[in-house]
Design a protein around this motif. Sequence first.
Motif, short mmCIF file in Angstrom:
data_model
loop_
_atom_site.label_atom_id
_atom_site.label_comp_id
_atom_site.label_asym_id
_atom_site.label_seq_id
_atom_site.Cartn_x
_atom_site.Cartn_y
_atom_site.Cartn_z
N ASN A 57 0.95 -1.42 -0.29
CA ASN A 57 0.22 -0.17 -0.10
C ASN A 57 0.88 1.33 -0.02
O ASN A 57 1.89 1.26 0.52
CB ASN A 57 -1.03 0.12 1.10
CG ASN A 57 -2.02 -1.19 1.24
OD1 ASN A 57 -2.77 -1.33 0.34
ND2 ASN A 57 -1.93 -2.03 2.35
N LEU A 104 -4.65 -0.02 13.80
CA LEU A 104 -3.83 -0.15 12.65
C LEU A 104 -2.79 0.73 12.55
O LEU A 104 -2.69 1.76 13.17
CB LEU A 104 -4.61 0.02 11.55
CG LEU A 104 -5.86 -1.09 11.28
CD1 LEU A 104 -6.99 -0.81 10.22
CD2 LEU A 104 -5.34 -2.59 11.33
N SER B 26 -10.77 10.22 11.86
CA SER B 26 -10.42 8.87 11.80
C SER B 26 -10.60 8.14 13.36
O SER B 26 -10.66 7.15 13.22
CB SER B 26 -9.02 8.38 11.19
OG SER B 26 -7.95 9.06 11.98
N ARG B 90 -4.96 5.10 11.36
CA ARG B 90 -5.20 4.92 10.00
C ARG B 90 -6.14 6.03 9.55
O ARG B 90 -7.11 6.74 10.21
CB ARG B 90 -5.99 3.47 9.74
CG ARG B 90 -6.56 3.28 8.32
CD ARG B 90 -7.55 2.01 8.25
NE ARG B 90 -7.84 1.71 6.83
CZ ARG B 90 -8.50 2.31 6.25
NH1 ARG B 90 -9.32 3.43 6.56
NH2 ARG B 90 -8.82 1.79 4.95
N ASN B 95 -6.41 3.51 2.96
CA ASN B 95 -5.61 2.48 3.47
C ASN B 95 -4.26 3.22 3.65
O ASN B 95 -3.39 2.77 2.94
CB ASN B 95 -5.63 1.17 3.11
CG ASN B 95 -4.97 0.16 4.12
OD1 ASN B 95 -5.03 0.38 5.35
ND2 ASN B 95 -4.52 -0.85 3.86
N ARG B 96 -4.05 4.26 4.60
CA ARG B 96 -2.82 4.83 4.91
C ARG B 96 -2.76 5.18 6.15
O ARG B 96 -3.60 5.51 7.08
CB ARG B 96 -2.51 6.05 3.82
CG ARG B 96 -3.56 7.24 4.22
CD ARG B 96 -3.17 8.36 3.49
NE ARG B 96 -3.86 9.52 3.92
CZ ARG B 96 -3.48 10.99 4.06
NH1 ARG B 96 -2.17 11.09 3.62
NH2 ARG B 96 -4.46 11.83 4.25
#
Lengths: 120, 108
Positions: A57, A104, B26, B90, B95-96
């Motif tokens: 990614n 995450l 987020s 995140r 998705n970063r």
Amino acid sequence: QVQLQESGPGLVKPSGTLSLTCTVSGGSIINWWSWVRQPPGKGLEWIAEIHHSGRSNYSPSFKSRATILVDKSKEQFSLRLNSVTAADTAVYYCARDNGSGKSLFVFDIWGHGRMVTVSS
Amino acid sequence: SSELTQDPAVSVALGQTVTITCQGDSLGMFYASWYQQKPGQAPILVIFGEDNRPSGIPDRFSGSSSGNTASLTITGAQADDEADYFCNSRDSSINRAVFGPGTKVTVL
């Protein structure tokens, strides 16, 4: 205890390609791995990540210029950044991402960092 | 896309308690992680998830979250806690990873 070590040229010419390698030692490369950079006196900026399977990614800010690769046999992963300018001068860190679920991008292990200067 | 915001600097008297915050869309969906960085050194993870400390991180560091705000509290600040603290999570849309700009903590 897993340790990370960045390696690569510390000086790159403008319009050239920055190439860095991160060597994983003391543990398995089975995980997600990231590159994060920090320009002098500034904050942290995430560039890209790669899974040991090869999935990757990229941050949209770098997607057109960056390539991240993994070499499981050498327990290394690497970053290439094309068309560099002075704005790419920074300390480049490799890091292990141990996140999951709602937590995450948890970077629990970092390399010491490699200072890369873009200059002619 | 989403960004994280932090106060640029905060000071705390030795032995007192300080809380630094991180705000962003987020954080309503994902937990923040917190990193301590001293000059010339790599960042160190100090808090992740709901309120988890990696092995070796003193229990004076704790985390919490409410809505779109995550907080890092240092209870009984020590001189050794003087550093920059960055939050990350995140991105809310893609998705970063995103990082906050950092808070410089000075222990007086």
